[in-house]
Design an enzyme around this catalytic site. Structure first.
Site, PDB file in Angstrom:
ATOM      1  N   ALA A   1       0.853  -1.198   0.000  1.00 12.52           N
ATOM      2  CA  ALA A   1       0.000   0.000   0.000  1.00 12.52           C
ATOM      3  C   ALA A   1       0.883   1.241   0.000  1.00 12.52           C
ATOM      4  O   ALA A   1       1.988   1.220   0.542  1.00 12.52           O
ATOM      5  CB  ALA A   1      -0.885  -0.001   1.234  1.00 12.52           C
ATOM      6  N   ASP A   2       0.417   2.321  -0.612  1.00  9.67           N
ATOM      7  CA  ASP A   2       1.112   3.599  -0.442  1.00  9.67           C
ATOM      8  C   ASP A   2       0.313   4.444   0.556  1.00  9.67           C
ATOM      9  O   ASP A   2      -0.717   3.997   1.072  1.00  9.67           O
ATOM     10  CB  ASP A   2       1.347   4.302  -1.781  1.00  9.67           C
ATOM     11  CG  ASP A   2       0.059   4.663  -2.502  1.00  9.67           C
ATOM     12  OD1 ASP A   2      -0.997   4.790  -1.854  1.00  9.67           O
ATOM     13  OD2 ASP A   2       0.107   4.836  -3.742  1.00  9.67           O
TER      14      ASP A   2
END
Lengths: 76, 412
Positions: A33-34
């Protein structure tokens, strides 16, 4: 119970398989995930568990375990 | 001597076909992409028809999670870029990424994202707006995402000039390579504006055909009974490459871009200038840039939107530039088949011109039945023609008075 429900949300939001999601998984390091993904995930958690997570608390949620604990401690 | 620029790849996501071959076969057959809108309920709208892209699965071209973070127009652009790169057989590991650019045109960008998020704002409040809202909506994100996908680190920009956007994008790319700032540019346009808000807005302008009973004949450029344009959507991407770069790797060459002109009417926000004077100047400017005489053009892919004004004034503009020769050259509007892809129209029609000079086949204007005395050129009615084409011109004219023309030459 919280973990099972959370797994489904995480799998859907981050497009990962449910069995990849462990209690110790870090959203950014293990689940690809960012920072924007995490913001959106927190929103989905708020919707699903009917919570309002303040920004300063949300910033501390980095792993699945952090999220489970926060939900358990704050569920209405 | 100026650096020469050739087209070495074509990727298409269109209402009449996905992939260059499927698209070109559809163009040759005169396939019609217009039908009833399926993406939302059109109850209460005066127009209920459009040319939607059918059978498009973003996950065939990109990671599912990435696709979710993209507006539909960006998904189209990324898919078309992948197809174009495949078609060009470029080996991305062997090129200088710093001289590899992306220039994309889009009229409105991520409109469906904007509409969804605005509805959320009204229903659930500001805290429920997605962190991906801005990066999904902004018009430049197609160019940004393509660059990420391909590792293109050179010149990168987005052109917004309404329905002229992607002809401007191709023309600007041509100039960037010609002046030596890049060797390869991924260019063209992307649009996905068949949304409730855009349909309502274009309807209020009385710009759209309301031929809801006969969607198949609604887009009929240059026909006397034309009553407005039909919205289309999709993306068409060209790989432009400096000639020697293409020759050194033995690339297939569809054609060479030899001229680009752009002007503005400086007249009215939406109506074209009298007699298409701005469009005429754009065509002249492209001819001058190419250093050729008007009578060397064999084919014009017209902007030909099927609105009463556009087709009349574009015809007048062609006559102004080409004089008597206007009656000898072939002019067609492929919007009769694809609908009007707005900011992506120039990309798609640039692809048509490249394929026209490559295959020596001039596409028809379908749905042409009733002659209009003000539109009296040879519009290649209803059936395409096999004919040698050395020079093809593509025109795009946009709200705001933007006019752009490019000229593509057969590469021999």
């Amino acid at each position: 119970m919280v973990f099972e429900k959370l797994k489904k949300i995480i799998a859907e939001q981050l497009e990962v398989e449910e069995d990849e999601i462990k209690m110790e998984s870090s959203f950014q390091d293990d689940l690809d995930a960012d920072s924007l993904d995490v913001v959106e995930l927190i929103m989905a958690i708020e919707d699903e568990f009917d919570l309002e997570i303040p920004d300063e608390e949300a910033e501390k949620i980095k792993t699945v375990k952090d999220a489970v604990e926060y939900i358990q401690n704050n569920m209405k | 001597m100026k650096r020469r620029v050739v087209i070495t790849g074509i990727g298409v996501v269109s209402p009449i076909g996905i992939g260059m071959e499927e698209f070109w076969n559809a163009i040759k057959e005169g396939k019609n992409g217009v039908d009833y809108i399926t993406r939302f309920d059109t109850e209460g709208y005066s127009t209920k028809i459009a040319a939607e892209v059918k059978g498009f699965k973003p996950e065939d071209y990109m990671d599912k999670k990435e696709a979710k973070r993209m507006d539909r127009f960006t998904q189209f652009a990324v898919a078309a870029s992948r197809l174009a790169v495949e078609d060009s057989q470029l080996n991305l590991d062997l090129i200088n990424k710093n001289r590899f650019g992306v220039v994309i045109g889009s009229g409105v960008g991520g409109l469906s994202t904007l509409e969804e998020q605005h509805e959320k704002l009204l229903k659930k409040g500001p805290k429920r707006i997605s962190p991906f809202f801005i990066p999904m909506m902004i018009s430049n994100m197609a160019a940004g995402q393509i660059a990420i996908l391909l590792g293109a680190k050179g010149p990168n920009e987005t052109v917004v000039s309404a329905c002229a956007s992607s002809t401007n994008a191709i023309g600007d790319s041509f100039k960037i390579i010609q002046r030596g700032d890049a060797d390869i540019i991924v260019t063209g346009g992307a649009e996905a504006a068949i949304t409730p808000l855009a349909l309502a807005g274009f309807s209020s302008m009385k710009a759209l055909s309301t031929n809801n009973d006969n969607p198949k004949i609604a887009s009929r450029p240059f026909d006397k009974n034309r009553d407005g344009f039909v919205m289309g959507e999709g993306s068409a991407i060209l790989i432009l490459e400096e000639l020697n770069h293409a020759l050194n790797r033995g690339a297939k060459i569809y054609g060479e871009i030899v001229g680009y002109g752009m002007t503005c009417d400086a007249y009215h926000i939406t109506a074209p200038a009298e007699n298409g004077e701005g469009a005429a100047r754009a065509m002249k400017s492209a001819l001058d840039d190419a250093g050729i005489e008007p009578n060397m053009i064999d084919y014009i892919n017209a902007h030909g939107t099927s609105t009463p004004y556009n087709d009349k004034f574009e015809t007048a503009a062609i006559k102004e530039v080409f004089k008597d020769y206007a009656y000898k050259l072939k002019v067609s509007s492929t919007k009769s088949m694809t609908g009007h892809l707005l900011g992506a129209a120039g990309g798609l029609e640039g692809a048509v011109c490249a394929l026209t000079v490559y295959h020596d086949f001039i596409p028809p204007t379908i749905n042409y039945n009733t002659k209009d005395e003000e539109c009296d050129l040879d519009y290649v009615p209803n059936k395409g023609i096999e004919q040698k084409v050395i020079y093809a011109m593509s025109n795009s004219l946009g709200f705001g008075g933007h006019n752009a023309s490019i000229i593509i030459k057969k590469y021999v």
